[in-house]
Design a protein around this motif. Structure first.
Motif, PDB file in Angstrom:
ATOM      1  N   THR A   1       0.847  -1.158  -0.083  1.00 36.38           N
ATOM      2  CA  THR A   1       0.132  -0.041  -0.104  1.00 36.38           C
ATOM      3  C   THR A   1       0.932   1.169   0.028  1.00 36.38           C
ATOM      4  O   THR A   1       2.174   1.104   0.090  1.00 36.38           O
ATOM      5  N   ARG A   2       0.345   2.298   0.017  1.00 38.81           N
ATOM      6  CA  ARG A   2       1.181   3.677   0.004  1.00 38.81           C
ATOM      7  C   ARG A   2       1.679   3.823   1.269  1.00 38.81           C
ATOM      8  O   ARG A   2       2.761   4.715   1.320  1.00 38.81           O
TER       9      ARG A   2
ATOM     10  N   ASP B   1       7.871  -0.580   0.600  1.00 43.13           N
ATOM     11  CA  ASP B   1       8.074  -0.221  -0.792  1.00 43.13           C
ATOM     12  C   ASP B   1       7.636   1.095  -1.209  1.00 43.13           C
ATOM     13  O   ASP B   1       8.392   1.742  -2.004  1.00 43.13           O
ATOM     14  N   ALA B   2       6.605   1.666  -0.854  1.00 40.05           N
ATOM     15  CA  ALA B   2       6.189   2.902  -1.079  1.00 40.05           C
ATOM     16  C   ALA B   2       7.177   4.092  -0.520  1.00 40.05           C
ATOM     17  O   ALA B   2       7.493   5.005  -1.380  1.00 40.05           O
TER      18      ALA B   2
ATOM     19  N   ARG C   1       2.892  -1.904  -6.112  1.00 36.06           N
ATOM     20  CA  ARG C   1       4.212  -2.123  -6.127  1.00 36.06           C
ATOM     21  C   ARG C   1       5.015  -0.833  -6.554  1.00 36.06           C
ATOM     22  O   ARG C   1       5.309  -0.676  -7.882  1.00 36.06           O
ATOM     23  N   HIS C   2       5.034   0.173  -5.705  1.00 35.29           N
ATOM     24  CA  HIS C   2       5.414   1.388  -6.058  1.00 35.29           C
ATOM     25  C   HIS C   2       6.928   1.592  -6.547  1.00 35.29           C
ATOM     26  O   HIS C   2       7.214   2.330  -7.597  1.00 35.29           O
ATOM     27  N   LYS C   3       7.887   0.718  -5.980  1.00 38.04           N
ATOM     28  CA  LYS C   3       9.265   0.839  -6.240  1.00 38.04           C
ATOM     29  C   LYS C   3       9.308   0.277  -7.697  1.00 38.04           C
ATOM     30  O   LYS C   3      10.003   0.964  -8.725  1.00 38.04           O
TER      31      LYS C   3
ATOM     32  N   GLN D   1       1.602   9.064  -9.688  1.00 37.89           N
ATOM     33  CA  GLN D   1       2.031   8.198  -8.754  1.00 37.89           C
ATOM     34  C   GLN D   1       2.818   9.004  -7.651  1.00 37.89           C
ATOM     35  O   GLN D   1       2.295   8.749  -6.359  1.00 37.89           O
ATOM     36  N   MET D   2       3.574  10.031  -7.965  1.00 37.75           N
ATOM     37  CA  MET D   2       4.050  10.880  -6.915  1.00 37.75           C
ATOM     38  C   MET D   2       2.886  11.430  -6.162  1.00 37.75           C
ATOM     39  O   MET D   2       3.087  11.559  -4.968  1.00 37.75           O
TER      40      MET D   2
END
Length: 472
Positions: free
Chosen positions: A124-125, A129-130, A237-239, A271-272
Motif C-alpha cells: 500500500t502507499r 516499498d512506497a 508495487r510502487h518501487k 504516482q507521486m
C-alpha cells in the motif's frame, strides 16, 4: 587478483554505458580500483585490463570490488553511482538511483533486469516499498536530461530480422493489456504484462532491424513498459512501478517520441501525487510540458493542463489551478481523436471532467468560507457527475474513482447521505476489480468520514470500507 563468483553470458551493458559516459578506459579503471583498494587497506585486489574487459563482458566480480568500481565511476562523474546502476548487484536493489545513461543498450539492460526480478507482493502507499521510491532532486535531476537527450544510432544485431508486423503485434498486445487494466485493475494481469515486456526487451537485444523499425520497436516497448508500470502502480508495487516508468521513458527517448515520453511522465506524476509528493508531481508535469512542447498533441496538452490544475489545487494554489483548468478546457476543444495515438485514448471528456472535478473538490476542502466552498463543491459534483455519465462501460476502475470522488465531495459540505450512497456503489465496483489504488482512496474516505462517525450512515460507511480494504 580480483576473483569472480559467477559468470554471466550477456555483456554488462549498464557497466559499459556508465564507463563510456564517465570516459574511463579499461586500464584506468583497473588502476583506480587498485588505488581505492589500497587506500581502504584491502590487499590482493589488483585487477588487470583484461579483468576489466571480463567484467564488461558479464563476469561478476566478488565483493568488495563492485563497490570499488561504483566509487570510481561516481568520483569521475561527480555524483554517487550504486552497484545496481552498474549492473553489479546480485539482487534487485532498494538503493539504486533512478538515473540511466541515455543509451539503448543501458535501456534494454535495465528493462531486462526489472522484468527478471519481478514477483507479486502486495503493498500500500504506507508500505516500506512506497517509502523506497525516489523523490525530490534524487528523482528529478536525472530526468531533467530527458528534453536534451537524442536518439542514439542503432547498431545491427545478430538475431533474426523483424519488421513492422512484429511491432504491430506488440502494440496489439499492449492494447489488450491496457483494456484489461481498465476493466479489472492492475493486480490481475501485472505479471503477464511484465512477462510480455521481457519478451519485447529480448527482441530489442537480439533481433536485427533497420533504423526506422528500431525506432518504432523502441516506441512500442516504451508504451508496453508504461502499461507495466501503471499496472504495478495500481497493484501497490510502487518501487517497481517507478523503475518501469523510468526505463520506459528511456525507451521512448530512443524512439524519438517526445509525446509518448510526456505521457510516461504524467503517469509518474500521478504516482507521486498518490504517494503524497505533490511538489514532485507538479515538477514532472512541468517537465513533460517543456520536453514535449513542440511535439505534444492537443490531447497531451489538455491532459497535462488538467493534471496541473489538480496538483496546484492540492498545493493550495487556487488561482493557478483555475487558470490551468481553463487552459485544459480550451485545448480539449481542439482535439481530433483520429489524430491521437493509442496511449491517449483514455483521455476523453469523461477523464478531463473527472480530473477537473477532483481539482474543484480539493479547492473546496481548503476553502474557509462556507459560501465559496459550497460553490466549488457544486462544480466538483457537476464535473464528476458528467464524468460518470460519459464513462465507457469497460472503464470499471475509473467509475469506482468517480463515485469515490462524489462521496468525498459530499463529505466536504457535510452531506453524509450522499457520501453513503456513492460509497456503496464504489464498494460494489471495488469487489469486481483488483486495484490497490482504489483501496487507498477508500482508506482516505474512511478517515475523512471520522468527524461524522456519530451519524449512523457515516458509521456504516466506515465499517464497510474497513471490511472491504482489510480483506483484500
Amino acid at each position: 587478483m580480483a576473483g569472480t563468483s559467477r559468470t554471466v553470458k550477456q555483456p554488462n551493458e549498464l557497466l559499459n554505458a556508465w564507463l563510456t559516459r564517465a570516459s574511463i578506459s579499461n586500464c584506468q579503471l583497473a588502476r583506480e580500483v587498485e588505488r581505492k583498494a589500497i587506500a581502504a587497506g584491502l590487499r590482493g585486489i589488483k585487477p588487470s585490463e583484461g579483468r576489466v574487459r571480463a567484467w564488461r563482458g558479464g563476469e561478476m566480480p566478488r565483493p568488495p570490488v563492485p563497490q570499488l568500481i561504483a566509487d570510481c565511476v561516481g568520483e569521475r562523474l561527480g555524483h554517487p553511482v550504486t552497484r545496481a546502476d552498474l549492473g553489479l548487484a546480485s539482487r534487485e536493489p532498494v538503493d539504486a538511483t533512478p538515473d540511466l545513461p541515455w543509451q539503448p543498450a543501458a535501456t534494454i539492460a535495465a528493462i531486462t533486469q526489472l522484468t527478471r526480478s519481478e514477483m507479486m507482493v502486495p503493498h500500500t502507499r504506507d508500505s516500506a516499498d512506497a517509502l523506497a521510491v525516489h523523490t525530490g532532486a534524487e528523482l528529478l535531476l536525472p530526468l531533467q536530461r530527458w528534453p536534451l537527450a537524442t536518439p542514439s544510432a542503432l547498431t545491427a544485431r545478430g538475431g533474426g530480422r523483424i519488421g513492422r508486423s512484429d511491432v504491430d503485434a506488440i502494440r496489439a498486445v499492449t492494447t489488450l493489456f491496457r483494456e484489461a487494466d481498465n476493466r479489472h485493475g492492475g493486480v490481475v494481469s501485472r505479471k503477464a504484462v511484465i512477462a510480455q515486456l521481457a519478451d519485447a526487451a529480448e527482441l530489442l537485444n537480439t533481433a536485427s532491424y533497420d533504423e526506422a523499425t528500431g525506432r518504432t520497436l523502441f516506441a512500442a516497448v516504451a508504451d508496453l513498459g508504461s502499461v507495466a508500470g501503471w499496472m504495478s502502480f495500481d497493484a501497490g508495487r510502487h518501487k517497481a512501478a517507478q523503475g518501469l516508468f523510468i526505463t520506459a521513458l528511456h525507451a521512448a527517448s530512443e524512439a524519438g517520441d517526445r509525446a509518448l515520453g510526456a505521457h510516461i511522465l504524467q503517469c509518474m506524476a500521478r504516482q507521486m501525487s498518490h504517494l503524497g509528493h505533490y511538489a514532485d508531481a507538479l515538477e514532472l508535469i512541468s517537465l513533460a510540458q517543456y520536453g514535449a512542447r513542440r511535439h505534444a498533441t492537443w490531447a497531451t496538452r489538455s491532459m497535462l493542463a488538467s493534471l496541473e490544475s489538480r496538483f496546484h489545487a492540492i498545493l493550495g494554489q487556487v488561482g493557478e489551478s483555475e487558470q490551468a483548468a481553463g487552459q485544459a478546457t480550451e485545448l480539449f476543444a481542439k482535439i481530433d481523436p483520429a489524430e491521437e495515438p493509442p496511449h491517449l485514448a483514455f483521455f476523453d471528456e469523461a477523464e478531463m471532467s473527472a480530473t477537473l472535478g477532483i481539482a474543484h473538490q480539493i479547492a473546496a476542502k481548503h476553502d474557509p468560507k462556507t459560501s465559496s466552498r459550497n460553490r466549488r463543491a457544486e462544480k466538483s459534483l457537476a464535473f464528476l457527475g458528467r464524468a460518470l455519465a460519459l464513462r465507457p462501460h469497460h472503464r470499471v476502475r475509473s467509475k469506482a474513482f468517480d463515485h469515490l470522488g462524489l462521496a468525498r465531495t459530499h463529505l466536504v459540505i457535510g452531506e453524509v447521505t450522499g457520501a453513503h450512497q456513492e460509497t456503496q456503489t464504489a464498494l460494489d465496483l471495488f469487489d469486481t476489480i483488483g486495484s490497490k489504488r482504489v483501496g487507498d482512496r477508500l482508506a482516505e474516505l474512511h478517515d475523512e468520514a471520522e468527524p461524522y462517525a456519530s451519524a449512523p450512515e457515516a458509521a456504516e460507511l466506515r465499517d464497510r470500507i474497513h471490511h472491504a480494504v482489510a480483506t483484500t
